[in-house]
Enzyme design. Structure first.
Site, PDB file in Angstrom:
ATOM      1  N   HIS A  30     -23.157  58.634 -72.954  1.00  0.00           N
ATOM      2  CA  HIS A  30     -23.740  59.728 -71.935  1.00  0.00           C
ATOM      3  C   HIS A  30     -24.352  61.702 -72.027  1.00  0.00           C
ATOM      4  O   HIS A  30     -23.853  62.656 -72.191  1.00  0.00           O
ATOM      5  CB  HIS A  30     -22.467  60.576 -71.882  1.00  0.00           C
ATOM      6  CG  HIS A  30     -20.812  59.489 -71.619  1.00  0.00           C
ATOM      7  ND1 HIS A  30     -20.698  59.180 -69.964  1.00  0.00           N
ATOM      8  CD2 HIS A  30     -20.502  58.194 -72.786  1.00  0.00           C
ATOM      9  CE1 HIS A  30     -19.688  58.088 -69.439  1.00  0.00           C
ATOM     10  NE2 HIS A  30     -19.632  57.726 -71.311  1.00  0.00           N
ATOM     11  N   TYR A  43     -19.330  60.037 -82.583  1.00  0.00           N
ATOM     12  CA  TYR A  43     -18.724  61.187 -82.020  1.00  0.00           C
ATOM     13  C   TYR A  43     -19.686  62.458 -82.274  1.00  0.00           C
ATOM     14  O   TYR A  43     -20.821  62.294 -82.521  1.00  0.00           O
ATOM     15  CB  TYR A  43     -18.048  61.550 -81.014  1.00  0.00           C
ATOM     16  CG  TYR A  43     -17.154  60.903 -80.062  1.00  0.00           C
ATOM     17  CD1 TYR A  43     -18.036  59.311 -79.494  1.00  0.00           C
ATOM     18  CD2 TYR A  43     -15.994  61.082 -79.105  1.00  0.00           C
ATOM     19  CE1 TYR A  43     -17.084  59.075 -78.949  1.00  0.00           C
ATOM     20  CE2 TYR A  43     -16.196  60.694 -77.754  1.00  0.00           C
ATOM     21  CZ  TYR A  43     -16.926  59.786 -77.568  1.00  0.00           C
ATOM     22  OH  TYR A  43     -15.870  58.857 -76.720  1.00  0.00           O
TER      23      TYR A  43
END
Length: 367
Positions: free
Chosen positions: A74, A342
């Site tokens: 992303h 993440y």
């Protein structure tokens, strides 16, 4: 570059502001405090073939290349800000203060496209993301990273990693190796089912009219100690239109989003879906029945869009396991994996050279 708040400007400034918001998409400068999240996914002795957060992050770089200062997935995105106003209905299943009737909670968020290339061309079929951080009283936060798919395409972290490599585009064709793709799908019928379900939920025209789903299951506990499994969705209050057929402009999805803010705030309804005893909590590839009870928990209003810059969503690790009292993780193996990967991605990009947000994305008339 300082961020710009895109409120309705006078025309000719409108085009300038649209372009300003699309310069430096996704880049991160050096950040003082590294939000490393949880590393619960990795435990036990490391072996050469063990799937660790580092190997998963390396997988993104293998597929999409290295882009210092950007998210591994992303990478292309813009920051947004607004607030969530609770309806009070959510208090029946969770003691989280965010659900208290009339509570106004500040929200920082980010719209994005999946993949690790920060200046990738927009496409209607590319998975869209909406990540949010709710800033609650007493320093609590609720972070969530949602996508516009009805279910996740992989049941396990290993499945996600293997699919990412099997579907890597070949330089000469721009398409995956057909043999590797076919071999993966033959071994993963759950992914085939998930992809078929996604086909029944075609993308809408853009970010503003997309429904964004949390996909993973969580445990909600109310003030009386009662606990239920929950999945959530953000359902648009903007009119929904079908996606354009065929190719679109290189930055058309983002430009259309920015133009939409020129007309005023954008709104979504937070819908909580209550799972039944037989509904899977550890398999995000399986949908829950449409007959499940839902709660209208309130309205998310996003009022501004910004170039990604210091102090906004650019600097946030949208770890889905950062949760307030009243919401807890389930046994879904993807949750701990997402948290740890993440964190690894965040640590890498904040330690990389300052790109100063200089990646340029051209306007819609420069394709």
């Amino acid at each position: 570059m300082e961020h710009e708040d895109l409120k309705p400007p006078a025309a000719p400034a409108r085009e300038l502001r649209r372009r300003s918001a699309l310069i430096g998409i996704g880049a991160v400068a050096c950040v003082g405090a590294v939000d490393v999240g949880a590393f619960a996914y990795v435990s036990g002795r490391a072996t050469p073939d063990r799937l660790t957060p580092g190997r998963l992050a390396d997988g993104f770089e293998t597929v999409f290349g290295k882009h210092p200062g950007f998210r591994r997935n992303h990478a292309k995105g813009v920051s947004v800000a607004g607030e969530f106003v609770a309806s009070g209905a959510g208090t029946s299943v969770s003691e989280a203060t965010v659900f208290e009737d009339g509570r106004r909670t500040p929200v920082t968020g980010r719209f994005s496209l999946s993949g690790g290339v920060p200046d990738v061309a927009d496409a209607t079929k590319t998975v869209r993301g909406l990540a949010l951080r709710f800033d609650l009283p007493d320093g609590e936060q609720w972070r969530t990273a949602m996508v516009n798919l009805p279910v996740f395409q992989d049941r396990t972290p290993q499945g996600f990693y293997d699919r990412m490599l099997a579907f890597k585009a070949l330089p000469d064709t721009g398409q995956p190796d057909p043999e590797k793709k076919a071999a993966f799908l033959a071994e993963h019928p759950e992914t085939v089912r998930a992809m078929e379900l996604a086909k029944k939920h075609p993308p809408t025209s853009g970010f503003a009219d997309s429904t964004f789903n949390g996909l993973n299951a969580f445990h909600f506990t109310n003030g009386s100690g009662g606990s239920v499994p929950v999945r959530w969705s953000m359902v648009p209050l903007q009119p929904v239109r079908a996606a354009a057929k065929g190719p679109i402009g290189r930055n058309e999805l983002f430009e259309t989003l920015i133009d939409a803010f020129d007309g005023g705030p954008l709104r979504w309804r937070l819908v909580l879906t209550i799972g039944g005893p037989e509904d899977p909590l550890d398999d995000a590839t399986l949908p829950w029945p449409d007959s499940r009870r839902t709660l209208d928990a309130g309205v998310l209003t996003l009022s501004s869009v910004h170039t990604e810059a210091s102090g906004n969503a650019r600097d946030i690790n949208f770890d889905p396991t950062v949760l307030p009292r009243g919401i807890a993780v389930s046994d879904d193996p993807l949750l701990s994996a997402r948290s740890s990967v993440y964190a690894r991605s965040f640590a890498r990009r904040t330690g990389e050279p300052d790109t100063k947000g200089t990646v340029k994305v051209t306007g819609k008339h420069d394709d």
